[in-house]
Scaffold this motif. Structure first.
Motif, PDB file in Angstrom:
ATOM      1  N   LEU A  21      -3.033  37.198  32.936  1.00 46.66           N
ATOM      2  CA  LEU A  21      -3.072  37.157  31.464  1.00 46.66           C
ATOM      3  C   LEU A  21      -1.746  36.664  30.902  1.00 46.66           C
ATOM      4  N   THR A  22      -0.647  37.131  31.469  1.00 46.92           N
ATOM      5  CA  THR A  22       0.680  36.689  31.023  1.00 46.92           C
ATOM      6  C   THR A  22       0.860  35.197  31.274  1.00 46.92           C
ATOM      7  N   GLN A  75      -3.136  41.623  34.754  1.00 45.25           N
ATOM      8  CA  GLN A  75      -2.122  41.363  33.731  1.00 45.25           C
ATOM      9  C   GLN A  75      -1.221  40.187  34.092  1.00 45.25           C
ATOM     10  N   THR A  80       0.700  21.834  29.181  1.00 43.01           N
ATOM     11  CA  THR A  80       1.595  22.493  28.247  1.00 43.01           C
ATOM     12  C   THR A  80       2.893  21.702  28.166  1.00 43.01           C
ATOM     13  N   LYS A 128      -1.548  33.024  31.604  1.00 42.76           N
ATOM     14  CA  LYS A 128      -2.521  32.326  30.757  1.00 42.76           C
ATOM     15  C   LYS A 128      -1.988  32.129  29.343  1.00 42.76           C
ATOM     16  N   LYS A 129      -1.245  33.096  28.843  1.00 46.28           N
ATOM     17  CA  LYS A 129      -0.667  32.983  27.499  1.00 46.28           C
ATOM     18  C   LYS A 129       0.466  31.962  27.465  1.00 46.28           C
ATOM     19  N   ARG A 130       1.154  31.821  28.585  1.00 48.16           N
ATOM     20  CA  ARG A 130       2.321  30.937  28.642  1.00 48.16           C
ATOM     21  C   ARG A 130       1.955  29.479  28.914  1.00 48.16           C
ATOM     22  N   LYS A 180      -1.071  26.431  29.168  1.00 47.72           N
ATOM     23  CA  LYS A 180      -2.407  26.052  28.716  1.00 47.72           C
ATOM     24  C   LYS A 180      -3.299  25.662  29.890  1.00 47.72           C
TER      25      LYS A 180
END
Length: 203
Positions: free
Chosen positions: A190-191, A187, A201, A193-195, A197
């Motif tokens: 994943l967190t 997780q 970014t 990865k969402k924040r 790029k």
């Protein structure tokens, strides 16, 4: 300009290899007690990607050295004349220097987590600070920028081939590393990865 490029390109890649690959790797090896180059040497798909990556680096080094010793032959071979303008060459040189500094900073920020390949024998720390706030793969981003700069500085079909093949291999490696990081960090990754790029970014 041609004389400057003749010397700049080979010495740039020599410095890049010595500092980014040899120097940083030796530094990390002393700290972790083993070689950080963990690319497999078997006949697996991952091993094949690692082999091709090393072959591309060797070919790039040879090509840049040939430019130093046989400038007339190399400069005229497969040249893309439409891009041969000073403004592109200056932009390419700036990008190459920027990329070298960017890559070294990213490697230093990784500290003991720096590896060449995926280290399945040790759980490395997930780095999310520094340049990793802007890119999940700042080292590969820097290497890509370096190849773009090389192509602009020395616009030939061969230089473009290095950019294309190198980018394909890096994108494959990135996706394999993402699978590993997801498995190792779950997780938390994943967190992250969402924040942030994959390549860059802007906040």
């Amino acid at each position: 300009m041609a004389d400057f490029i003749r010397f700049f390109i080979p010495f740039y890649f020599i410095i890049f290899f010595l500092v980014s690959f040899v120097g940083i790797s030796c530094k990390v090896a002393k700290q972790i007690g083993k070689n950080p180059d963990v690319l497999p040497k078997d006949d697996s798909a991952y091993g094949l990607v690692g082999l091709y990556f090393k072959l591309v680096l060797v070919a790039l080094f040879i090509y840049s050295v040939l430019l130093l010793f046989f400038p007339k032959d190399i400069f005229s071979a497969f040249k893309i004349n439409i891009l041969e303008y000073d403004i592109f060459q200056y932009a390419g040189i700036i990008l190459m220097i920027f990329a070298l500094i960017w890559v070294i900073i990213a490697q230093l920020q990784m500290k003991n987590s720096w590896r060449i390949g995926i280290d399945n024998s040790a759980k490395t720390k997930l780095i999310t600070h520094g340049l990793f706030r802007f890119s999940r793969n700042p080292i590969f981003l820097g290497m890509t920028i370096s190849l773009v700069g090389f192509f602009l500085t020395f616009p030939t079909v061969i230089a473009f081939s290095f950019l294309l093949i190198g980018n394909i291999l890096m994108q494959i490696q990135i996706r394999m590393e993402e699978e590993y990081l997801l498995k190792e960090h779950g997780q938390m990754y994943l967190t992250y990865k969402k924040r942030v790029k994959r390549m860059f970014t802007l906040y």
